[in-house]
Design a protein around this motif. Structure first.
Motif, PDB file in Angstrom:
ATOM      1  N   ILE A 184     -14.854  -8.727 -10.179  1.00 37.10           N
ATOM      2  CA  ILE A 184     -15.360  -8.245 -11.461  1.00 37.10           C
ATOM      3  C   ILE A 184     -14.279  -7.472 -12.203  1.00 37.10           C
ATOM      4  CG2 ILE A 184     -17.080  -6.774 -12.565  1.00 37.10           C
ATOM      5  CD1 ILE A 184     -18.955  -7.530 -10.225  1.00 37.10           C
ATOM      6  N   LYS A 185     -13.693  -6.439 -11.561  1.00 33.49           N
ATOM      7  CA  LYS A 185     -12.612  -5.693 -12.195  1.00 33.49           C
ATOM      8  C   LYS A 185     -11.835  -4.936 -11.124  1.00 33.49           C
ATOM      9  CE  LYS A 185     -15.287  -1.546 -13.285  1.00 33.49           C
ATOM     10  NZ  LYS A 185     -15.689  -0.610 -14.314  1.00 33.49           N
ATOM     11  N   PRO A 186     -10.570  -4.630 -11.401  1.00 32.84           N
ATOM     12  CA  PRO A 186      -9.806  -3.819 -10.444  1.00 32.84           C
ATOM     13  C   PRO A 186     -10.163  -2.344 -10.577  1.00 32.84           C
ATOM     14  CG  PRO A 186      -8.417  -4.455 -12.270  1.00 32.84           C
ATOM     15  CD  PRO A 186      -9.730  -5.152 -12.466  1.00 32.84           C
ATOM     16  N   ILE A 187      -9.975  -1.610  -9.510  1.00 30.96           N
ATOM     17  CA  ILE A 187     -10.202  -0.167  -9.517  1.00 30.96           C
ATOM     18  C   ILE A 187      -8.856   0.498  -9.773  1.00 30.96           C
ATOM     19  CG2 ILE A 187     -10.933   1.814  -8.154  1.00 30.96           C
ATOM     20  CD1 ILE A 187     -12.719  -0.129  -6.573  1.00 30.96           C
ATOM     21  N   ILE A 188      -8.749   1.189 -10.901  1.00 30.58           N
ATOM     22  CA  ILE A 188      -7.496   1.850 -11.269  1.00 30.58           C
ATOM     23  C   ILE A 188      -7.762   3.350 -11.348  1.00 30.58           C
ATOM     24  CG2 ILE A 188      -5.663   2.013 -12.973  1.00 30.58           C
ATOM     25  CD1 ILE A 188      -6.328  -0.856 -13.771  1.00 30.58           C
ATOM     26  N   THR A 189      -7.549   4.027 -10.237  1.00 25.53           N
ATOM     27  CA  THR A 189      -7.689   5.473 -10.160  1.00 25.53           C
ATOM     28  C   THR A 189      -6.418   6.019  -9.522  1.00 25.53           C
ATOM     29  OG1 THR A 189      -8.748   5.338  -7.998  1.00 25.53           O
ATOM     30  CG2 THR A 189     -10.202   5.368  -9.918  1.00 25.53           C
ATOM     31  N   GLU A 190      -6.296   7.337  -9.473  1.00 26.53           N
ATOM     32  CA  GLU A 190      -5.119   7.939  -8.847  1.00 26.53           C
ATOM     33  C   GLU A 190      -5.047   7.580  -7.364  1.00 26.53           C
ATOM     34  OE1 GLU A 190      -4.535  12.108  -9.483  1.00 26.53           O
ATOM     35  OE2 GLU A 190      -5.126  11.957 -11.585  1.00 26.53           O
ATOM     36  N   LYS A 191      -6.176   7.632  -6.692  1.00 23.21           N
ATOM     37  CA  LYS A 191      -6.200   7.330  -5.261  1.00 23.21           C
ATOM     38  C   LYS A 191      -5.861   5.859  -5.003  1.00 23.21           C
ATOM     39  CE  LYS A 191      -9.153   7.942  -1.226  1.00 23.21           C
ATOM     40  NZ  LYS A 191     -10.438   8.426  -0.750  1.00 23.21           N
ATOM     41  N   ALA A 192      -6.410   4.958  -5.806  1.00 25.78           N
ATOM     42  CA  ALA A 192      -6.141   3.532  -5.622  1.00 25.78           C
ATOM     43  C   ALA A 192      -4.691   3.202  -5.947  1.00 25.78           C
ATOM     44  CB  ALA A 192      -7.078   2.715  -6.498  1.00 25.78           C
ATOM     45  N   THR A 193      -4.123   3.858  -6.967  1.00 27.05           N
ATOM     46  CA  THR A 193      -2.731   3.618  -7.325  1.00 27.05           C
ATOM     47  C   THR A 193      -1.798   4.116  -6.224  1.00 27.05           C
ATOM     48  OG1 THR A 193      -3.327   3.866  -9.644  1.00 27.05           O
ATOM     49  CG2 THR A 193      -1.006   3.981  -9.112  1.00 27.05           C
ATOM     50  N   ASP A 234      -2.553   4.340  -3.044  1.00 28.75           N
ATOM     51  CA  ASP A 234      -2.719   3.389  -1.939  1.00 28.75           C
ATOM     52  C   ASP A 234      -1.901   2.124  -2.167  1.00 28.75           C
ATOM     53  OD1 ASP A 234      -4.188   4.638  -0.036  1.00 28.75           O
ATOM     54  OD2 ASP A 234      -6.029   3.483  -0.343  1.00 28.75           O
ATOM     55  N   SER A 235      -1.868   1.648  -3.419  1.00 28.33           N
ATOM     56  CA  SER A 235      -1.131   0.419  -3.703  1.00 28.33           C
ATOM     57  C   SER A 235       0.366   0.628  -3.574  1.00 28.33           C
ATOM     58  CB  SER A 235      -1.477  -0.098  -5.095  1.00 28.33           C
ATOM     59  OG  SER A 235      -0.997   0.787  -6.088  1.00 28.33           O
ATOM     60  N   GLU A 236       0.849   1.813  -3.921  1.00 29.51           N
ATOM     61  CA  GLU A 236       2.288   2.070  -3.831  1.00 29.51           C
ATOM     62  C   GLU A 236       2.741   2.291  -2.391  1.00 29.51           C
ATOM     63  OE1 GLU A 236       2.799   5.423  -6.346  1.00 29.51           O
ATOM     64  OE2 GLU A 236       2.643   4.249  -8.195  1.00 29.51           O
ATOM     65  N   VAL A 237       1.921   2.970  -1.593  1.00 30.51           N
ATOM     66  CA  VAL A 237       2.343   3.335  -0.244  1.00 30.51           C
ATOM     67  C   VAL A 237       1.951   2.272   0.790  1.00 30.51           C
ATOM     68  CG1 VAL A 237       2.113   5.077   1.569  1.00 30.51           C
ATOM     69  CG2 VAL A 237       2.214   5.776  -0.820  1.00 30.51           C
ATOM     70  N   TYR A 238       0.699   1.800   0.739  1.00 32.18           N
ATOM     71  CA  TYR A 238       0.174   0.942   1.807  1.00 32.18           C
ATOM     72  C   TYR A 238      -0.062  -0.510   1.403  1.00 32.18           C
ATOM     73  CZ  TYR A 238      -0.861   5.457   3.947  1.00 32.18           C
ATOM     74  OH  TYR A 238      -0.780   6.720   4.461  1.00 32.18           O
ATOM     75  N   ARG A 273      -2.353  -1.628  -0.619  1.00 30.69           N
ATOM     76  CA  ARG A 273      -3.804  -1.841  -0.681  1.00 30.69           C
ATOM     77  C   ARG A 273      -4.257  -1.763  -2.131  1.00 30.69           C
ATOM     78  NH1 ARG A 273      -5.462   2.769   3.193  1.00 30.69           N
ATOM     79  NH2 ARG A 273      -4.288   2.190   5.028  1.00 30.69           N
ATOM     80  N   TYR A 274      -5.128  -2.656  -2.520  1.00 33.55           N
ATOM     81  CA  TYR A 274      -5.642  -2.706  -3.891  1.00 33.55           C
ATOM     82  C   TYR A 274      -7.162  -2.732  -3.847  1.00 33.55           C
ATOM     83  CZ  TYR A 274      -0.842  -3.925  -4.914  1.00 33.55           C
ATOM     84  OH  TYR A 274       0.524  -3.903  -5.012  1.00 33.55           O
ATOM     85  N   GLY A 275      -7.795  -2.044  -4.805  1.00 34.93           N
ATOM     86  CA  GLY A 275      -9.242  -1.982  -4.847  1.00 34.93           C
ATOM     87  C   GLY A 275      -9.813  -2.817  -5.972  1.00 34.93           C
ATOM     88  N   VAL A 335      -8.384  -4.439  -0.530  1.00 31.03           N
ATOM     89  CA  VAL A 335      -7.648  -5.614  -0.073  1.00 31.03           C
ATOM     90  C   VAL A 335      -6.227  -5.197   0.272  1.00 31.03           C
ATOM     91  CG1 VAL A 335      -6.815  -7.877  -0.752  1.00 31.03           C
ATOM     92  CG2 VAL A 335      -9.040  -7.111  -1.522  1.00 31.03           C
ATOM     93  N   GLN A 336      -5.779  -5.522   1.483  1.00 30.77           N
ATOM     94  CA  GLN A 336      -4.405  -5.244   1.877  1.00 30.77           C
ATOM     95  C   GLN A 336      -3.625  -6.548   1.840  1.00 30.77           C
ATOM     96  OE1 GLN A 336      -3.958  -2.915   5.369  1.00 30.77           O
ATOM     97  NE2 GLN A 336      -1.740  -2.940   5.291  1.00 30.77           N
ATOM     98  N   VAL A 337      -2.508  -6.535   1.094  1.00 28.45           N
ATOM     99  CA  VAL A 337      -1.692  -7.738   0.956  1.00 28.45           C
ATOM    100  C   VAL A 337      -0.513  -7.652   1.913  1.00 28.45           C
ATOM    101  CG1 VAL A 337      -2.388  -8.109  -1.424  1.00 28.45           C
ATOM    102  CG2 VAL A 337      -0.344  -6.789  -0.948  1.00 28.45           C
ATOM    103  N   ALA A 338       0.142  -8.793   2.125  1.00 25.91           N
ATOM    104  CA  ALA A 338       1.256  -8.864   3.066  1.00 25.91           C
ATOM    105  C   ALA A 338       2.435  -8.046   2.556  1.00 25.91           C
ATOM    106  CB  ALA A 338       1.668 -10.318   3.266  1.00 25.91           C
ATOM    107  N   GLU A 339       3.289  -7.656   3.478  1.00 28.00           N
ATOM    108  CA  GLU A 339       4.472  -6.864   3.146  1.00 28.00           C
ATOM    109  C   GLU A 339       5.376  -7.664   2.207  1.00 28.00           C
ATOM    110  OE1 GLU A 339       6.405  -3.398   3.175  1.00 28.00           O
ATOM    111  OE2 GLU A 339       4.687  -3.760   4.479  1.00 28.00           O
ATOM    112  N   GLY A 340       5.755  -7.056   1.099  1.00 33.27           N
ATOM    113  CA  GLY A 340       6.604  -7.728   0.111  1.00 33.27           C
ATOM    114  C   GLY A 340       5.838  -8.300  -1.064  1.00 33.27           C
ATOM    115  N   ASP A 341       4.545  -8.555  -0.914  1.00 33.08           N
ATOM    116  CA  ASP A 341       3.719  -9.051  -2.019  1.00 33.08           C
ATOM    117  C   ASP A 341       3.228  -7.878  -2.871  1.00 33.08           C
ATOM    118  OD1 ASP A 341       4.024 -11.640  -1.221  1.00 33.08           O
ATOM    119  OD2 ASP A 341       2.063 -11.789  -0.252  1.00 33.08           O
ATOM    120  N   VAL A 342       3.170  -8.100  -4.191  1.00 34.54           N
ATOM    121  CA  VAL A 342       2.743  -7.058  -5.121  1.00 34.54           C
ATOM    122  C   VAL A 342       1.785  -7.680  -6.111  1.00 34.54           C
ATOM    123  CG1 VAL A 342       3.485  -5.435  -6.885  1.00 34.54           C
ATOM    124  CG2 VAL A 342       4.918  -5.815  -4.897  1.00 34.54           C
ATOM    125  N   ILE A 343       0.684  -6.957  -6.422  1.00 35.84           N
ATOM    126  CA  ILE A 343      -0.244  -7.362  -7.474  1.00 35.84           C
ATOM    127  C   ILE A 343       0.013  -6.470  -8.688  1.00 35.84           C
ATOM    128  CG2 ILE A 343      -2.655  -7.498  -8.176  1.00 35.84           C
ATOM    129  CD1 ILE A 343      -3.392  -8.004  -5.283  1.00 35.84           C
TER     130      ILE A 343
END
Length: 96
Positions: free
Chosen positions: A5-14, A16-20, A22-24, A82-90
């Motif tokens: 439906i839509k991505p979750i764009i919050t401070e916590k989700a951002t 998570d995406s930079e460090v681990y 993971r995308y919500g 959702v956790q993506v493989a190492e090296g992949d970026v959304i």
């Protein structure tokens, strides 16, 4: 009907995406983990390693007004982390 439906764009989700990597996402309530994985891989062209889902219950609120007690509730949603493989970026900001 679309699963994502839509991505979750919050401070916590951002963070998570930079460090681990993971995308919500807010997803359809009836979607399972396999369908979510296929939808993310098709939409963004990445390989998904792990999918975690959360059913968020509706919040109930009560207000006392001049006309009496007013009650209501928010919508129930389902989130997917959702956790993506190492090296992949959304890139979530390119479609805005």
């Amino acid at each position: 009907m679309s699963i994502l439906i839509k991505p979750i764009i919050t401070e916590k989700a951002t963070a998570d995406s930079e460090v681990y990597n993971r995308y919500g996402f807010v997803v359809d309530k009836k979607a399972n983990k396999v369908e979510i994985k296929k939808a993310v891989e098709a939409a963004y062209g990445v390989s998904v390693t792990k999918v975690r889902t959360i059913n968020v219950r509706p919040d109930r609120k009560t207000r006392y007004t001049k006309t009496g007690v007013v009650t209501g509730k928010t919508k129930a949603i389902k989130k997917a982390i959702v956790q993506v493989a190492e090296g992949d970026v959304i890139d979530l900001y390119s479609n805005l």
